[in-house]
Scaffold this motif. Structure first.
Motif, PDB file in Angstrom:
ATOM      1  N   THR A  55       1.016  -1.100  -0.158  1.00 45.68           N
ATOM      2  CA  THR A  55      -0.309   0.154  -0.207  1.00 45.68           C
ATOM      3  C   THR A  55       0.819   1.451  -0.169  1.00 45.68           C
ATOM      4  OG1 THR A  55      -0.149   0.087   2.680  1.00 45.68           O
ATOM      5  CG2 THR A  55      -2.160  -1.170   0.956  1.00 45.68           C
ATOM      6  N   LYS A  56       2.126   1.010   0.094  1.00 46.27           N
ATOM      7  CA  LYS A  56       3.094   2.377  -0.246  1.00 46.27           C
ATOM      8  C   LYS A  56       4.203   2.292  -1.238  1.00 46.27           C
ATOM      9  CE  LYS A  56       2.149   3.364   4.761  1.00 46.27           C
ATOM     10  NZ  LYS A  56       2.149   3.362   6.393  1.00 46.27           N
ATOM     11  N   LYS A  57       5.364   3.132  -1.245  1.00 43.91           N
ATOM     12  CA  LYS A  57       5.968   3.286  -2.436  1.00 43.91           C
ATOM     13  C   LYS A  57       6.762   3.006  -1.566  1.00 43.91           C
ATOM     14  CE  LYS A  57       3.547   6.959  -5.755  1.00 43.91           C
ATOM     15  NZ  LYS A  57       4.147   7.878  -6.302  1.00 43.91           N
ATOM     16  N   MET A  58       7.696   1.702  -2.782  1.00 42.82           N
ATOM     17  CA  MET A  58       9.130   1.647  -2.025  1.00 42.82           C
ATOM     18  C   MET A  58       9.630   0.968  -3.185  1.00 42.82           C
ATOM     19  SD  MET A  58       8.341  -1.936   0.011  1.00 42.82           S
ATOM     20  CE  MET A  58       7.474  -1.124   1.197  1.00 42.82           C
ATOM     21  N   GLU A  59      11.534   0.638  -3.018  1.00 40.12           N
ATOM     22  CA  GLU A  59      11.865  -0.034  -4.418  1.00 40.12           C
ATOM     23  C   GLU A  59      10.878  -1.054  -4.423  1.00 40.12           C
ATOM     24  OE1 GLU A  59      15.830   0.270  -3.523  1.00 40.12           O
ATOM     25  OE2 GLU A  59      15.736   2.591  -3.103  1.00 40.12           O
ATOM     26  N   LEU A  60      11.601  -1.882  -5.031  1.00 41.67           N
ATOM     27  CA  LEU A  60      11.233  -2.848  -6.311  1.00 41.67           C
ATOM     28  C   LEU A  60      11.637  -4.230  -5.196  1.00 41.67           C
ATOM     29  CD1 LEU A  60       9.274  -4.314  -8.065  1.00 41.67           C
ATOM     30  CD2 LEU A  60      11.047  -4.517  -9.900  1.00 41.67           C
ATOM     31  N   THR A  61      13.116  -3.971  -4.924  1.00 38.80           N
ATOM     32  CA  THR A  61      14.077  -5.106  -4.507  1.00 38.80           C
ATOM     33  C   THR A  61      12.950  -5.247  -3.154  1.00 38.80           C
ATOM     34  OG1 THR A  61      15.452  -3.206  -4.222  1.00 38.80           O
ATOM     35  CG2 THR A  61      16.193  -5.064  -5.901  1.00 38.80           C
ATOM     36  N   ASP A  62      12.667  -3.834  -2.462  1.00 43.04           N
ATOM     37  CA  ASP A  62      12.312  -4.248  -0.869  1.00 43.04           C
ATOM     38  C   ASP A  62      10.430  -4.820  -0.963  1.00 43.04           C
ATOM     39  OD1 ASP A  62      13.824  -3.191   0.666  1.00 43.04           O
ATOM     40  OD2 ASP A  62      13.449  -1.478  -0.391  1.00 43.04           O
ATOM     41  N   ASN A  63       9.874  -4.406  -2.388  1.00 44.64           N
ATOM     42  CA  ASN A  63       8.880  -5.143  -2.014  1.00 44.64           C
ATOM     43  C   ASN A  63       8.639  -6.234  -2.160  1.00 44.64           C
ATOM     44  OD1 ASN A  63       6.151  -5.890  -4.342  1.00 44.64           O
ATOM     45  ND2 ASN A  63       5.833  -3.487  -2.863  1.00 44.64           N
ATOM     46  N   ARG A  64       9.285  -6.873  -3.323  1.00 44.23           N
ATOM     47  CA  ARG A  64       9.397  -8.065  -4.169  1.00 44.23           C
ATOM     48  C   ARG A  64      10.120  -8.897  -2.452  1.00 44.23           C
ATOM     49  NH1 ARG A  64       5.962  -6.389  -5.957  1.00 44.23           N
ATOM     50  NH2 ARG A  64       6.397  -6.479  -8.453  1.00 44.23           N
ATOM     51  N   TYR A  65      10.707  -8.244  -1.838  1.00 49.24           N
ATOM     52  CA  TYR A  65      11.337  -9.388  -0.719  1.00 49.24           C
ATOM     53  C   TYR A  65       9.840  -9.376   0.716  1.00 49.24           C
ATOM     54  CZ  TYR A  65      15.320 -10.789   2.884  1.00 49.24           C
ATOM     55  OH  TYR A  65      15.611 -11.670   3.744  1.00 49.24           O
ATOM     56  N   PHE A  66       9.199  -8.304   0.472  1.00 48.55           N
ATOM     57  CA  PHE A  66       7.787  -8.610   1.175  1.00 48.55           C
ATOM     58  C   PHE A  66       7.035  -9.846   0.602  1.00 48.55           C
ATOM     59  CE2 PHE A  66       8.970  -3.933   3.381  1.00 48.55           C
ATOM     60  CZ  PHE A  66       8.928  -4.876   4.591  1.00 48.55           C
ATOM     61  N   ALA A  67       7.198  -9.840  -0.540  1.00 48.13           N
ATOM     62  CA  ALA A  67       6.585 -10.616  -1.283  1.00 48.13           C
ATOM     63  C   ALA A  67       6.716 -11.889  -1.877  1.00 48.13           C
ATOM     64  CB  ALA A  67       6.629 -10.403  -3.031  1.00 48.13           C
ATOM     65  N   ALA A  68       8.390 -12.269  -0.678  1.00 41.82           N
ATOM     66  CA  ALA A  68       8.100 -13.472  -0.450  1.00 41.82           C
ATOM     67  C   ALA A  68       7.921 -13.544   1.226  1.00 41.82           C
ATOM     68  CB  ALA A  68      10.048 -13.077  -0.135  1.00 41.82           C
ATOM     69  N   TYR A  69       8.056 -12.567   2.249  1.00 41.20           N
ATOM     70  CA  TYR A  69       7.527 -12.653   3.010  1.00 41.20           C
ATOM     71  C   TYR A  69       6.229 -13.446   3.587  1.00 41.20           C
ATOM     72  CZ  TYR A  69       5.841 -11.498   8.149  1.00 41.20           C
ATOM     73  OH  TYR A  69       5.233 -11.265   9.382  1.00 41.20           O
ATOM     74  N   ALA A  70       5.495 -12.549   2.344  1.00 38.50           N
ATOM     75  CA  ALA A  70       3.984 -12.997   2.667  1.00 38.50           C
ATOM     76  C   ALA A  70       3.999 -14.519   1.555  1.00 38.50           C
ATOM     77  CB  ALA A  70       3.078 -12.150   1.539  1.00 38.50           C
ATOM     78  N   LEU A  71       4.284 -14.889   1.445  1.00 32.41           N
ATOM     79  CA  LEU A  71       4.645 -16.661   1.098  1.00 32.41           C
ATOM     80  C   LEU A  71       4.759 -17.148   1.340  1.00 32.41           C
ATOM     81  CD1 LEU A  71       6.246 -16.314  -3.033  1.00 32.41           C
ATOM     82  CD2 LEU A  71       3.891 -16.901  -2.647  1.00 32.41           C
ATOM     83  N   TYR A  72       5.538 -16.615   2.286  1.00 27.21           N
ATOM     84  CA  TYR A  72       6.656 -17.712   3.447  1.00 27.21           C
ATOM     85  C   TYR A  72       5.447 -18.000   4.575  1.00 27.21           C
ATOM     86  CZ  TYR A  72       8.687 -19.053   8.079  1.00 27.21           C
ATOM     87  OH  TYR A  72       9.422 -19.610   9.067  1.00 27.21           O
ATOM     88  N   MET A  73       4.606 -16.677   4.966  1.00 26.48           N
ATOM     89  CA  MET A  73       3.921 -17.027   5.837  1.00 26.48           C
ATOM     90  C   MET A  73       2.173 -17.909   4.822  1.00 26.48           C
ATOM     91  SD  MET A  73       4.320 -15.908   8.312  1.00 26.48           S
ATOM     92  CE  MET A  73       5.600 -15.188   9.411  1.00 26.48           C
ATOM     93  N   ILE A  74       2.368 -18.187   3.732  1.00 23.40           N
ATOM     94  CA  ILE A  74       1.369 -18.454   3.203  1.00 23.40           C
ATOM     95  C   ILE A  74       1.721 -20.010   3.308  1.00 23.40           C
ATOM     96  CG2 ILE A  74       0.002 -19.428   1.112  1.00 23.40           C
ATOM     97  CD1 ILE A  74       0.143 -16.847   0.225  1.00 23.40           C
ATOM     98  N   VAL A  75       2.867 -20.056   3.311  1.00 25.83           N
ATOM     99  CA  VAL A  75       3.433 -21.543   3.846  1.00 25.83           C
ATOM    100  C   VAL A  75       3.380 -22.403   4.770  1.00 25.83           C
ATOM    101  CG1 VAL A  75       5.371 -23.426   3.173  1.00 25.83           C
ATOM    102  CG2 VAL A  75       4.769 -21.851   1.582  1.00 25.83           C
TER     103      VAL A  75
END
Length: 398
Positions: free
Chosen positions: A346-366
């Motif tokens: 929901t907030k602007k940030m660098e793509l590398t940071d955003n995709r690291y949080f994508a990994a966090y989301a996927l981890y929590m889904i797993v």
């Protein structure tokens, strides 16, 4: 004559910071490489040293951390005590040993202030390197199995029977038998894959490939699908044309959904049938309105149809939370866990940071289909996500 006392100076500020970095690195290494505590027998010791050093470091060097880095861990640690109170009130406190294990696991969330003392890039690099190390362990096990079956048999005894570090089995996927080597902390490899995919340094794409293969070799559905999702997201990010990107995203998402349905539809696969049976057990256990609202308490047991036995918990972590603590508390807990993801998208940030949080989301889904969240490993990943969010927030305020 009275001599004014000079304030004590600490000239080793830089070294003190490096010690903090080193302790966090050692903590992650011990927790992720030895999740069961059967290899190094050092999780609690490293936790205690890191926790105490962080307090001393903050006091001596006047380091301040965000107030939420203190409030959130205290709330997490209070949760199992609430669960024990509920279980005693309802007369369902059947397994005190399991309850004690939950307290010990959630205590690791108290390290969030320590994580906040380390630079975000250093935190990401530490977890990426250890995640890559786990991928290499899985990859090496495969190579040993192909080259020397006798040595692989000894490796199996050591990793599975003696140390309980991994689950090694032959599984069926879409009719194809594969050897699955699931290291118990393997989903952490997602952070390595994200870090190396979105970093253009020389050799990092090779590291990302090793991470991707490591997740595939786990033979576990959700980590494999998470790895594929992250890879497809990376491909979509490489496309510059918005229209092509949308078409590609729709096609890849559709293909992924079809794959998920095919994998879930494998009624002959034992793991699937166990999970489906356990889901029915949760619905039955939560059919009573008071249990749905207040839960049954920590240490309570329920009959798991998937395993045909009475158990304190299953691999379905989020349903476990509802059964133990009730729907309202479980939703608050899940909201806290996924807040870093909501903040990132929901907030602007660098793509590398955003995709690291994508990994966090996927981890929590797993973690919702594996017992990964309510553990020392899960709490360290939780602290990682929150520490990175709080650092980004502090950066914006300056």
């Amino acid at each position: 004559m009275y001599k004014e006392r000079m304030p004590i100076e600490f000239p080793l500020t830089i070294n003190a910071a490096k010690i903090m970095h080193g302790l966090i690195a050692v903590l992650f290494f011990v927790v992720l490489i030895d999740p069961t505590g059967s290899l190094f027998h050092a999780k609690e010791i490293v936790f205690g040293i890191t926790f105490l050093y962080a307090i001393v470091y903050m006091l001596l060097y006047n380091k301040r951390v965000n107030i939420y880095s203190v409030i959130i861990p205290l709330a997490m640690v209070a949760l199992p005590f609430l669960g024990i109170i509920l279980a005693n009130a309802f007369g369902s406190y059947d397994n005190p040993e399991f309850a004690l294990g939950q307290i010990k696991a959630l205590m690791f969330s108290l390290l969030l202030p320590a994580f906040c003392l380390v630079e975000g890039e250093i935190l990401k690099k530490i977890v990426a390197r250890i995640g890559l190390c786990i991928a290499c362990i899985i990859f090496a096990c495969y190579l040993v199995g192909l080259i020397d079956p006798a040595s692989f048999a000894k490796l199996y005894v050591f990793m599975v029977e003696e140390k309980d570090l991994a689950i090694i089995s032959v599984r069926q996927f879409l009719g194809l038998p594969i050897v699955a080597i699931f290291y118990r902390t393997a989903p952490v490899i997602l952070f390595a894959m994200s870090y190396y995919l979105y970093n253009e340094k020389k050799g990092y794409k090779l590291f990302a490939t090793i991470s991707f293969l490591g997740l595939l070799f786990t033979g576990s559905r959700t980590p494999m699908l998470a790895a594929l999702s992250l890879f497809l997201l990376y491909l979509a990010d490489r496309v510059k044309n918005t229209r092509i990107k949308v078409i590609l995203f729709v096609l890849m998402s559709s293909a992924l959904i079809v794959l998920v349905l095919l994998l879930l539809g494998e009624t002959t696969e034992e793991s699937n049938m166990v999970k489906f049976g356990n889901v029915l057990s949760y619905f039955e256990a939560l059919s009573n309105t008071p249990d749905l609202i207040f839960g049954e308490g920590l240490g309570s047991t329920f009959y798991a149809m998937g395993r045909s036995e009475w158990v304190t918990h299953s691999e379905l972590t989020y349903l476990d939370l509802i059964r133990i603590y009730g729907l309202p508390v479980a939703l608050i807990f899940i909201s806290i866990v996924f807040y870093p993801v909501l903040n990132a998208f929901t907030k602007k940030m660098e793509l590398t940071d955003n995709r690291y949080f994508a990994a966090y989301a996927l981890y929590m889904i797993v973690a919702g289909t594996n017992p990964l969240l309510l553990s020392s490993t899960g709490m360290c990943v939780f602290c990682l996500g929150w520490a990175l969010v709080l650092k980004l927030e502090n950066k914006k305020m300056k």
